[in-house]
Design a protein around this motif. Structure first.
Motif, PDB file in Angstrom:
ATOM      1  N   ALA A 170       0.833  -1.210   0.000  1.00 41.33           N
ATOM      2  CA  ALA A 170       0.000   0.000   0.000  1.00 41.33           C
ATOM      3  C   ALA A 170       0.866   1.257   0.000  1.00 41.33           C
ATOM      4  CB  ALA A 170      -0.944  -0.005   1.202  1.00 41.33           C
ATOM      5  N   GLN A 171       1.937   1.253   0.792  1.00 43.94           N
ATOM      6  CA  GLN A 171       2.861   2.399   0.806  1.00 43.94           C
ATOM      7  C   GLN A 171       3.463   2.616  -0.576  1.00 43.94           C
ATOM      8  OE1 GLN A 171       5.481   0.893   3.941  1.00 43.94           O
ATOM      9  NE2 GLN A 171       5.031   2.726   5.160  1.00 43.94           N
ATOM     10  N   LEU A 172       3.919   1.532  -1.181  1.00 40.83           N
ATOM     11  CA  LEU A 172       4.547   1.628  -2.495  1.00 40.83           C
ATOM     12  C   LEU A 172       3.544   2.063  -3.564  1.00 40.83           C
ATOM     13  CD1 LEU A 172       6.768  -1.564  -2.295  1.00 40.83           C
ATOM     14  CD2 LEU A 172       7.592   0.806  -2.350  1.00 40.83           C
ATOM     15  N   ASP A 173       2.348   1.501  -3.527  1.00 41.61           N
ATOM     16  CA  ASP A 173       1.310   1.893  -4.492  1.00 41.61           C
ATOM     17  C   ASP A 173       0.947   3.366  -4.349  1.00 41.61           C
ATOM     18  OD1 ASP A 173       1.136  -0.624  -5.683  1.00 41.61           O
ATOM     19  OD2 ASP A 173      -0.541  -1.270  -4.418  1.00 41.61           O
ATOM     20  N   ASP A 174       0.820   3.840  -3.113  1.00 39.33           N
ATOM     21  CA  ASP A 174       0.503   5.255  -2.877  1.00 39.33           C
ATOM     22  C   ASP A 174       1.617   6.154  -3.382  1.00 39.33           C
ATOM     23  OD1 ASP A 174      -1.878   4.488  -1.695  1.00 39.33           O
ATOM     24  OD2 ASP A 174      -1.186   4.859   0.367  1.00 39.33           O
ATOM     25  N   GLN A 175       2.856   5.796  -3.091  1.00 37.00           N
ATOM     26  CA  GLN A 175       3.995   6.606  -3.530  1.00 37.00           C
ATOM     27  C   GLN A 175       4.102   6.602  -5.049  1.00 37.00           C
ATOM     28  OE1 GLN A 175       5.659   8.610  -1.675  1.00 37.00           O
ATOM     29  NE2 GLN A 175       7.177   9.257  -3.168  1.00 37.00           N
ATOM     30  N   LEU A 176       3.849   5.457  -5.667  1.00 35.52           N
ATOM     31  CA  LEU A 176       3.896   5.362  -7.124  1.00 35.52           C
ATOM     32  C   LEU A 176       2.834   6.251  -7.756  1.00 35.52           C
ATOM     33  CD1 LEU A 176       5.135   4.033  -9.626  1.00 35.52           C
ATOM     34  CD2 LEU A 176       3.509   2.150  -9.322  1.00 35.52           C
ATOM     35  N   ALA A 177       1.628   6.216  -7.232  1.00 41.75           N
ATOM     36  CA  ALA A 177       0.548   7.060  -7.760  1.00 41.75           C
ATOM     37  C   ALA A 177       0.898   8.543  -7.619  1.00 41.75           C
ATOM     38  CB  ALA A 177      -0.764   6.744  -7.049  1.00 41.75           C
ATOM     39  N   LEU A 178       1.450   8.908  -6.477  1.00 44.56           N
ATOM     40  CA  LEU A 178       1.836  10.296  -6.246  1.00 44.56           C
ATOM     41  C   LEU A 178       2.917  10.737  -7.234  1.00 44.56           C
ATOM     42  CD1 LEU A 178       1.669  12.857  -4.446  1.00 44.56           C
ATOM     43  CD2 LEU A 178       3.431  11.821  -3.028  1.00 44.56           C
ATOM     44  N   LEU A 179       3.931   9.910  -7.420  1.00 40.02           N
ATOM     45  CA  LEU A 179       5.013  10.249  -8.342  1.00 40.02           C
ATOM     46  C   LEU A 179       4.518  10.345  -9.778  1.00 40.02           C
ATOM     47  CD1 LEU A 179       7.873   8.068  -6.864  1.00 40.02           C
ATOM     48  CD2 LEU A 179       7.865  10.559  -7.045  1.00 40.02           C
TER      49      LEU A 179
END
Length: 105
Positions: free
Chosen positions: A9-18
């Protein structure tokens, strides 16, 4: 054992933000079309900064995608250099890291 769902979830959120930020950077780069030479020079300087931010963002996206691929392969949380477990504390701080604390030095 690592908390895969939380880290995913952390990685998915960061990926979406980037990805969102990179779209915004691209739009900003495309919007500069000043006809005034002085304004164009200032815009080009700003564009260089935006391009460096974009390159940095692309590198971070690659790290996140690699971490997600390690999750799919079942190797997430295992150091790619020495094969030891990466501590949960380290993964909490750097969920995309492929290295344990020792190998990251």
């Amino acid at each position: 054992m690592t908390d895969l769902s939380r880290h995913r979830a952390q990685l998915d959120d960061q990926l979406a933000l980037l990805l969102s930020r990179l779209r915004d950077l691209d739009a900003e780069l495309d919007s500069h079309q000043s006809k005034d030479w002085e304004e164009l020079a200032v815009e080009r300087e700003g564009d260089e900064v935006l391009e460096r931010l974009g390159q940095s963002g692309q590198a971070e996206i690659a790290q996140i995608r690699a971490a997600l691929a390690r999750m799919e392969a079942g190797t997430y949380g295992i150091c790619v250099t020495c094969g030891q477990d990466i501590s949960e504390e380290r993964l909490d701080l750097l969920p995309s890291t492929p290295f344990c604390r020792t190998c990251a030095r």
